[in-house]
Enzyme design. Structure first.
Site, PDB file in Angstrom:
ATOM      1  CB  SER A   1      -0.713  -0.147   1.248  1.00 60.53           C
ATOM      2  OG  SER A   1      -1.464   1.270   1.401  1.00 60.53           O
TER       3      SER A   1
ATOM      4  CE1 TYR B   1      -4.634  -1.941   4.913  1.00 60.70           C
ATOM      5  CE2 TYR B   1      -3.198  -0.191   4.527  1.00 60.70           C
ATOM      6  CZ  TYR B   1      -4.065  -1.420   4.088  1.00 60.70           C
ATOM      7  OH  TYR B   1      -4.247  -1.465   2.895  1.00 60.70           O
TER       8      TYR B   1
HETATM    9  P1  NAD Z   1     -11.412  -6.027  -0.082  1.00 62.16           P
HETATM   10  O1  NAD Z   1     -12.021  -6.160   1.470  1.00 62.16           O
HETATM   11  O2  NAD Z   1     -12.271  -5.861  -1.413  1.00 62.16           O
HETATM   12  O3  NAD Z   1     -10.926  -7.583  -0.319  1.00 62.16           O
HETATM   13  C1  NAD Z   1     -10.114  -8.334   0.588  1.00 62.16           C
HETATM   14  C2  NAD Z   1     -10.141  -9.852   0.421  1.00 62.16           C
HETATM   15  O4  NAD Z   1      -9.512 -10.443   1.425  1.00 62.16           O
HETATM   16  C3  NAD Z   1     -11.527 -10.479   0.236  1.00 62.16           C
HETATM   17  O5  NAD Z   1     -11.589 -11.545  -0.810  1.00 62.16           O
HETATM   18  C4  NAD Z   1     -11.653 -11.029   1.555  1.00 62.16           C
HETATM   19  O6  NAD Z   1     -12.563 -12.222   1.684  1.00 62.16           O
HETATM   20  C5  NAD Z   1     -10.265 -11.599   1.881  1.00 62.16           C
HETATM   21  N1  NAD Z   1     -10.076 -11.706   3.309  1.00 62.16           N
HETATM   22  C6  NAD Z   1     -10.096 -10.945   4.449  1.00 62.16           C
HETATM   23  N2  NAD Z   1      -9.683 -11.622   5.467  1.00 62.16           N
HETATM   24  C7  NAD Z   1      -9.287 -12.829   4.984  1.00 62.16           C
HETATM   25  C8  NAD Z   1      -8.743 -13.963   5.667  1.00 62.16           C
HETATM   26  N3  NAD Z   1      -8.569 -14.153   7.071  1.00 62.16           N
HETATM   27  N4  NAD Z   1      -8.429 -15.079   5.009  1.00 62.16           N
HETATM   28  C9  NAD Z   1      -8.778 -15.162   3.711  1.00 62.16           C
HETATM   29  N5  NAD Z   1      -9.049 -14.010   2.946  1.00 62.16           N
HETATM   30  C10 NAD Z   1      -9.198 -13.000   3.679  1.00 62.16           C
HETATM   31  O7  NAD Z   1     -10.302  -5.375  -0.103  1.00 62.16           O
HETATM   32  P2  NAD Z   1      -9.245  -4.798  -1.106  1.00 62.16           P
HETATM   33  O8  NAD Z   1      -9.525  -3.265  -1.208  1.00 62.16           O
HETATM   34  O9  NAD Z   1      -9.371  -5.378  -2.341  1.00 62.16           O
HETATM   35  O10 NAD Z   1      -7.876  -5.156  -0.623  1.00 62.16           O
HETATM   36  C11 NAD Z   1      -7.074  -5.918  -1.030  1.00 62.16           C
HETATM   37  C12 NAD Z   1      -5.576  -5.698  -0.698  1.00 62.16           C
HETATM   38  O11 NAD Z   1      -5.278  -4.526  -1.082  1.00 62.16           O
HETATM   39  C13 NAD Z   1      -5.307  -5.603   1.162  1.00 62.16           C
HETATM   40  O12 NAD Z   1      -4.103  -6.071   1.353  1.00 62.16           O
HETATM   41  C14 NAD Z   1      -5.348  -3.870   1.169  1.00 62.16           C
HETATM   42  O13 NAD Z   1      -4.630  -3.746   2.279  1.00 62.16           O
HETATM   43  C15 NAD Z   1      -4.576  -3.612  -0.210  1.00 62.16           C
HETATM   44  N6  NAD Z   1      -4.905  -2.208  -0.361  1.00 62.16           N
HETATM   45  C16 NAD Z   1      -6.135  -1.677  -0.794  1.00 62.16           C
HETATM   46  C17 NAD Z   1      -6.308  -0.327  -0.955  1.00 62.16           C
HETATM   47  C18 NAD Z   1      -7.402   0.182  -1.316  1.00 62.16           C
HETATM   48  O14 NAD Z   1      -7.663   1.486  -1.554  1.00 62.16           O
HETATM   49  N7  NAD Z   1      -8.555  -0.572  -1.514  1.00 62.16           N
HETATM   50  C19 NAD Z   1      -5.255   0.261  -1.192  1.00 62.16           C
HETATM   51  C20 NAD Z   1      -3.809  -0.080  -0.997  1.00 62.16           C
HETATM   52  C21 NAD Z   1      -3.725  -1.510  -0.422  1.00 62.16           C
END
Ligand code: NAD
Length: 256
Positions: free
Chosen positions: A138, A151
């Site tokens: 991130s 985080y």
């Molecule tokens: P999201 O909530 O849409 O998806 C998260 C996924 O992780 C889902 O499929 C969920 O079921 C799964 N998950 C959660 N806990 C779990 C567990 N214990 N075991 C197995 N699966 C699990 O979130 P997202 O925004 O797509 O985030 C995905 C990644 O990207 C994360 O690591 C997040 O930190 C990172 N990220 C997101 C953003 C953003 O702005 N959305 C920015 C930077 C980084």
């Protein structure tokens, strides 16, 4: 380009993980999905691209379940060629109010899970002398924001782990890198927007605008398709010697 390769994307029933799985599948990679909630819809969506698709419901906070998922990948797909460490959760509170169990679960899912999955796939990648480990860190892997102690600590940890494993595999065909997105409009961020709108008594549209203005100079969300495209590039021969980078895809967030 990725025909015959298998990609395991953790946390791919939603958001960024599903977006990356779809882009890798478009390049011909077989896909193993993982994550909570409905997986049949995402599985059908990836299968429609004509690749073999599997699913593991492993809870990424549990090392034994991660090991079972990798064993499933070995048995059913002949191993993992591309590992995308993506599963992640968020919790927002100042440190003195941060629940201990939230700290523990964020460190387990956002950081330790990537350690376990990576350590378990590296031997198979070494045997083939080809592999890609791509961890979704991130902008918070590079800079901090208030109220996100667990985080930010976990994401900085991912960037550090990426550098170490890249060094340990530097003379092989395995590359290890991180992608550092800024805001991406997924369920994880939608919740933060709705919380902000409620706390500041504003509309969701106003809260969305403020969220972008605060951190992201482009005033645009990065899309899951763009992140998928970056992952595809990292799997291409052009990226064979890109090792240990934390690649920002953040609309200028960390350029400030
Ligand atoms: P999201 O909530 O849409 O998806 C998260 C996924 O992780 C889902 O499929 C969920 O079921 C799964 N998950 C959660 N806990 C779990 C567990 N214990 N075991 C197995 N699966 C699990 O979130 P997202 O925004 O797509 O985030 C995905 C990644 O990207 C994360 O690591 C997040 O930190 C990172 N990220 C997101 C953003 C953003 O702005 N959305 C920015 C930077 C980084």
């Amino acid at each position: 380009m990725l025909n015959g390769k298998t990609a395991l994307v953790t946390g791919s029933t939603s958001g960024i993980g599903l977006g990356i799985a779809l882009e890798l599948a478009k390049q011909g990679a077989n896909i193993i999905l993982n994550g909570f909630g409905d997986h049949t819809g995402p599985k059908a969506e990836v299968e429609a691209l004509g690749v073999k698709v599997g699913y593991s419901g492993a809870d990424m906070s549990k090392p034994a379940e991660i090991a079972a998922m990798i064993a499933y990948a070995d048995a059913e797909f002949g191993g993992v060629d591309i590992l995308v460490n993506n599963a992640g959760i968020q919790y927002v509170a100042p440190i003195e109010e941060f629940p201990i169990e939230k700290w523990d679960s964020i460190i387990a899912i956002n950081l330790s899970a990537a350690f376990h999955a990576t350590r378990l796939v590296i031997p198979g990648m070494r045997a083939k002398n080809w592999g890609r480990v791509i961890s979704i860190a991130s902008a918070h892997g590079l800079v901090g924001s208030a109220q996100k102690v667990a985080y930010v600590a976990a994401k900085h940890g991912i960037v550090g782990m990426t550098k170490v494993v890249a060094l340990e595999t530097a003379q092989t065909g395995i590359t290890v890198n991180a992608i550092c997105p800024g805001w991406v409009h997924t369920p994880l961020v939608q919740k933060q927007i709705e919380d902000r709108a409620a706390a500041e008594k504003m509309t969701v549209e106003q809260a969305t605008k403020e969220l972008l203005q605060e951190k992201e100079p482009s005033l645009q969300f990065t899309t899951v398709e763009q992140l998928g495209g970056l992952a595809v590039f990292m799997c291409s021969p052009a990226a064979d010697n890109i090792r240990g980078v934390a690649w920002a895809a953040d609309g200028g967030w960390t350029a400030q």
